[in-house]
Design a protein around this motif. Sequence first.
Motif, PDB file in Angstrom:
ATOM      1  N   TYR A   1      11.891  31.602-128.077  1.00 16.97           N
ATOM      2  CA  TYR A   1      10.738  31.852-127.214  1.00 16.97           C
ATOM      3  C   TYR A   1      11.531  31.168-125.672  1.00 16.97           C
TER       4      TYR A   1
ATOM      5  N   HIS B   1      13.299  33.975-124.256  1.00 17.43           N
ATOM      6  CA  HIS B   1      12.308  35.222-123.610  1.00 17.43           C
ATOM      7  C   HIS B   1      11.698  34.629-122.284  1.00 17.43           C
ATOM      8  N   GLU B   2      11.468  33.201-122.300  1.00 18.23           N
ATOM      9  CA  GLU B   2      10.722  32.653-120.956  1.00 18.23           C
ATOM     10  C   GLU B   2      11.952  32.966-119.903  1.00 18.23           C
TER      11      GLU B   2
ATOM     12  N   ARG C   1      11.670  36.430-118.719  1.00 17.83           N
ATOM     13  CA  ARG C   1      10.256  36.617-117.920  1.00 17.83           C
ATOM     14  C   ARG C   1      10.065  36.175-116.681  1.00 17.83           C
ATOM     15  N   ILE C   2      10.731  34.874-116.507  1.00 13.64           N
ATOM     16  CA  ILE C   2      10.757  34.090-115.121  1.00 13.64           C
ATOM     17  C   ILE C   2      11.491  34.841-114.296  1.00 13.64           C
TER      18      ILE C   2
ATOM     19  N   LEU D   1      11.026  26.464-116.421  1.00 12.65           N
ATOM     20  CA  LEU D   1      11.374  26.358-117.863  1.00 12.65           C
ATOM     21  C   LEU D   1      10.668  24.807-118.158  1.00 12.65           C
TER      22      LEU D   1
END
Length: 157
Positions: free
Chosen positions: A39, A42-43, A46-47, A64
Amino acid sequence: MAQEMTPTQLQAWRALYRADTLLFTHIENTLRARLKMSYFEHEVLRILDAAGGRLRMAPLAEQLMISRSGATRLVGKLEEKDGYVARRNTPEDRRATWAELTDDGRKALKEAQPVVEAVVATFFADHVSNEDLRAASRILDVLADANPNDDGFDCGL
């Protein structure tokens, strides 16, 4: 000394903790099983995507909610193992390191996003009315705003 929590406060805290832990576990396990991605990985993608494809490491770590060294390790893994991110320095400021989303990183994010959305819908959003979701958002924003990440807080990475 801190004041003792009321039964209502304790019940709300335990419900928040339980729901967060269960949802995070579902997202983490599903991403790992389907895409071999955590995860937090993924973050990062995405960021970076939301920032236009590149961001300095310090603001990335802040978003984060992890230490700069944790962000460096995470980005290093995404760069070296997966090729999803590249680290760059600019001639204008050689001290600053930027994380940049690669084409492979964009592709991985595109594959991961429907997985994350399906898990969030299945285990969270589908069970709560829009009115309650808006109320929960307001409450959680109050909590986040009351507890800013300005003292080097590190959630564990």
